[in-house]
Design an enzyme around this catalytic site. Structure first.
Site, PDB file in Angstrom:
ATOM      1  N   ARG A 259       8.065  18.684  36.609  1.00 33.11           N
ATOM      2  CA  ARG A 259       7.778  19.930  35.889  1.00 33.11           C
ATOM      3  C   ARG A 259       6.551  20.616  36.506  1.00 33.11           C
ATOM      4  O   ARG A 259       6.537  21.842  36.716  1.00 33.11           O
ATOM      5  CB  ARG A 259       7.546  19.644  34.396  1.00 33.11           C
ATOM      6  N   ASP A 297      19.848  25.536  26.356  1.00 29.52           N
ATOM      7  CA  ASP A 297      20.170  24.213  25.821  1.00 29.52           C
ATOM      8  C   ASP A 297      21.246  24.404  24.753  1.00 29.52           C
ATOM      9  O   ASP A 297      21.256  25.409  24.045  1.00 29.52           O
ATOM     10  CB  ASP A 297      18.935  23.542  25.211  1.00 29.52           C
ATOM     11  N   SER A 298      22.142  23.423  24.632  1.00 30.32           N
ATOM     12  CA  SER A 298      23.238  23.563  23.676  1.00 30.32           C
ATOM     13  C   SER A 298      22.812  23.196  22.260  1.00 30.32           C
ATOM     14  O   SER A 298      23.568  23.394  21.310  1.00 30.32           O
ATOM     15  CB  SER A 298      24.415  22.681  24.105  1.00 30.32           C
ATOM     16  N   ALA A 324      25.601  24.730  29.062  1.00 33.51           N
ATOM     17  CA  ALA A 324      25.080  25.133  30.371  1.00 33.51           C
ATOM     18  C   ALA A 324      26.202  25.566  31.322  1.00 33.51           C
ATOM     19  O   ALA A 324      26.039  26.536  32.076  1.00 33.51           O
ATOM     20  CB  ALA A 324      24.284  23.986  30.991  1.00 33.51           C
ATOM     21  N   ASP A 342      18.956  19.822  34.705  1.00 34.03           N
ATOM     22  CA  ASP A 342      18.502  18.473  34.326  1.00 34.03           C
ATOM     23  C   ASP A 342      19.386  17.946  33.199  1.00 34.03           C
ATOM     24  O   ASP A 342      18.947  17.776  32.059  1.00 34.03           O
ATOM     25  CB  ASP A 342      17.025  18.569  33.878  1.00 34.03           C
ATOM     26  N   CYS A 382      20.362  11.657  35.984  1.00 31.68           N
ATOM     27  CA  CYS A 382      19.743  10.453  35.418  1.00 31.68           C
ATOM     28  C   CYS A 382      20.793   9.383  35.144  1.00 31.68           C
ATOM     29  O   CYS A 382      20.587   8.495  34.328  1.00 31.68           O
ATOM     30  CB  CYS A 382      18.943  10.799  34.166  1.00 31.68           C
TER      31      CYS A 382
HETATM   32  N1  SAH Z   1      14.763  19.127  31.094  1.00 37.78           N
HETATM   33  C1  SAH Z   1      14.320  18.481  29.890  1.00 37.78           C
HETATM   34  C2  SAH Z   1      15.098  17.223  29.548  1.00 37.78           C
HETATM   35  C3  SAH Z   1      16.583  17.441  29.422  1.00 37.78           C
HETATM   36  S1  SAH Z   1      17.388  16.307  28.396  1.00 37.78           S
HETATM   37  C4  SAH Z   1      12.841  18.169  29.987  1.00 37.78           C
HETATM   38  O1  SAH Z   1      12.225  18.394  31.029  1.00 37.78           O
HETATM   39  O2  SAH Z   1      12.291  17.724  28.996  1.00 37.78           O
HETATM   40  C5  SAH Z   1      18.983  16.939  28.278  1.00 37.78           C
HETATM   41  C6  SAH Z   1      19.139  18.145  27.366  1.00 37.78           C
HETATM   42  O3  SAH Z   1      20.442  18.655  27.585  1.00 37.78           O
HETATM   43  C7  SAH Z   1      19.042  17.874  25.878  1.00 37.78           C
HETATM   44  O4  SAH Z   1      18.074  18.722  25.318  1.00 37.78           O
HETATM   45  C8  SAH Z   1      20.435  18.260  25.315  1.00 37.78           C
HETATM   46  O5  SAH Z   1      20.369  18.951  24.069  1.00 37.78           O
HETATM   47  C9  SAH Z   1      20.927  19.195  26.372  1.00 37.78           C
HETATM   48  N2  SAH Z   1      22.389  19.306  26.524  1.00 37.78           N
HETATM   49  C10 SAH Z   1      23.321  18.333  26.409  1.00 37.78           C
HETATM   50  N3  SAH Z   1      24.534  18.805  26.711  1.00 37.78           N
HETATM   51  C11 SAH Z   1      24.373  20.117  27.033  1.00 37.78           C
HETATM   52  C12 SAH Z   1      25.252  21.148  27.460  1.00 37.78           C
HETATM   53  N4  SAH Z   1      26.557  20.908  27.601  1.00 37.78           N
HETATM   54  N5  SAH Z   1      24.735  22.365  27.727  1.00 37.78           N
HETATM   55  C13 SAH Z   1      23.412  22.600  27.580  1.00 37.78           C
HETATM   56  N6  SAH Z   1      22.545  21.669  27.178  1.00 37.78           N
HETATM   57  C14 SAH Z   1      23.001  20.440  26.913  1.00 37.78           C
END
Ligand code: SAH
Length: 438
Positions: A259, A297-298, A324, A342, A382
């Site tokens: 970040r 974010d979803s 996303a 991510d 991840c």
């Molecule tokens: N980038 C963040 C961590 C991401 S964790 C950081 O730096 O803290 C993964 C995230 O993806 C979660 O918040 C979850 O709500 C979101 N997520 C899961 N499926 C998703 C989708 N289909 N579209 C968008 N967001 C999604």
């Protein structure tokens, strides 16, 4: 055109609930989730039992690997109950180390020391002290950053124990029966080792692991002041962390250094942060002087969190509640100069690999279509099951699908507060590629 693979990728699978390292090896082959056992409770003992390995199975353990798989065990001598400490010996009776025993796990022994020493309250305290010394060496905590991982499971010789510190609180996550039986000792050690003592100790021990290991899941204030959120700082950015209602321990600390790196690349850029969770990437970009920042974010909860964080930091972020994939499919082509993707784990187990590969490929292709010429794409995975080389190939396939060329200029992983033993590939999960898009 239906694209069934996207559904697999879209499943709101959470990122591994703990140190991601042991998720996959643990769940593979244990697909039919067993009924939870009654909690064993306190009282795992430091036993005199000895676990002997089969011929030819000791080598990784001699070289620092901390796990003993069930099929590597020859026999158990003496009386060892679930959660007890046992000694591990090779086939010829040579002492390797001592660790947590749980016969119901696919990984019945997890080493926590290479010495023939008691594993007791004093041991836990000493391990915490050592963990703290490494973080101090890394400058953690600092006036700008008081959110960090104090204990990273196997990497700190406390397999199945994660402790994240957020300001004046500590969040403990237990995924092995042995530590769940020794929670009181862990909390005592934290109160003694962290100065000042944490005002609140939270425990968030997820059900998946608790069921597998045979103890009760937990999400609670274990000690100290009861509260739902804790203020914390990351690189001077103000965050409100909710350990009991967030994912993992409340934050994805593993991405902190990336970040910060994104902040360095964001000046003047039109930035898109996909899978933003708490908006960490977006907040860095906004502070760095990005031309515009969009965070997707979803989860509505995540969007609310991002908006609150933007307000607390005086940042302007356009937070969008959307899937996303869907967002990227409808985004204006070539309209962003810096894109972060991510996502949560796509491959939870080996059987998910093919769907995961397609999901990552498609996601990267969509992100690249939205990337302006000269953009930076920061792409992450991840999934422990997708190794670094495979991930690079997938990203290359995504580029081909999008008809774009890219160059990798940096490879990253979790920050230094997420150490792992050398050779412990099960603990290598997070891969981050920084790429330049032609
Ligand atoms: N980038 C963040 C961590 C991401 S964790 C950081 O730096 O803290 C993964 C995230 O993806 C979660 O918040 C979850 O709500 C979101 N997520 C899961 N499926 C998703 C989708 N289909 N579209 C968008 N967001 C999604």
């Amino acid at each position: 055109m239906p694209r069934p693979q996207r559904n697999a990728a879209r499943r709101p699978a959470r990122r591994a609930a703990d140190n991601d390292g042991h998720a996959d090896a643990r769940t593979d082959g244990q697909q039919g989730r067993r009924a939870p056992l009654p909690s064993v409770g306190e009282g795992g003992k430091d036993s005199a039992a000895r676990v002997l390995l089969q011929q030819g199975r000791a080598r990784p353990l001699w070289f620092g690997h901390p796990w003993v798989y069930a099929n590597a065990i020859d026999r158990v001598e003496g009386d060892a109950g679930p959660g007890d400490i046992v000694s591990l010996l090779d086939h010829d009776g040579r002492f390797i180390g001592r660790g947590l025993y749980n016969p119901r796990s696919q990984i019945p022994v997890r080493l926590c020391t290479r010495k023939d020493e008691p594993v007791d309250a004093a041991f836990i305290r000493a391990r915490l002290g050592r963990a703290r010394a490494l973080r101090a060496r890394l400058g953690l905590p600092s006036p700008a950053t008081d959110a960090y991982r104090l204990v990273n499971s196997e990497g700190d010789d406390l397999p199945g124990l994660v402790v994240d510190v957020y300001g004046d609180a500590a969040v403990v996550q237990v995924t092995t029966l042995g530590w769940s039986q020794r929670r009181a000792e862990i909390f005592d050690a934290l109160e003694a080792e962290l100065q000042p003592s944490p005002k609140t100790i939270f425990e968030v021990s997820p059900a998946g692991y608790a069921d597998l290991e045979g103890f009760a899941a937990s999400a609670r204030v274990a000690r100290g002041a009861s509260r739902v959120s804790v203020p914390a700082l990351e690189d001077g950015i103000r965050l409100e962390v909710e350990p009991l209602s967030g994912q993992k321990t409340g934050m994805f600390i593993d991405q902190r250094e990336t970040r910060i790196r994104v902040g360095q690349l964001a000046r003047g850029a039109r930035v898109l942060d996909c899978y933003a969770y708490a908006g960490g990437f977006a907040l860095q970009a906004a502070r760095a002087g990005a031309a515009s920042v969009t965070a997707v974010d979803s989860s509505s909860r995540a969007v609310a969190r991002i908006e609150a964080h933007a307000a607390a930091n005086g940042a302007t972020i356009n937070a969008v509640e959307a899937d996303a994939f869907r967002f990227l499919e409808t985004a204006t082509p070539r309209s962003f100069d810096l894109i972060v993707i991510d996502p949560p784990k796509f491959a939870r187990a080996r059987k998910d690999l093919e769907a995961a590969r397609k999901g990552y490929e498609r996601l990267n292709a969509l992100a690249l279509a939205a990337a302006a010429p000269g953009a930076v794409l920061v792409t992450c995975s991840c999934s422990q099951n997708v190794d670094a080389e495979t991930f690079e190939r997938i990203v290359a396939a995504g580029a081909k699908q999008a008809g774009r060329e890219l160059r990798i200029f940096e490879r990253r992983g979790p920050g230094g507060d997420h150490p792992i033993p050398p050779g412990f590939v099960e603990g290598q999960y997070l891969k981050v590629l920084l790429t330049y898009v032609a």
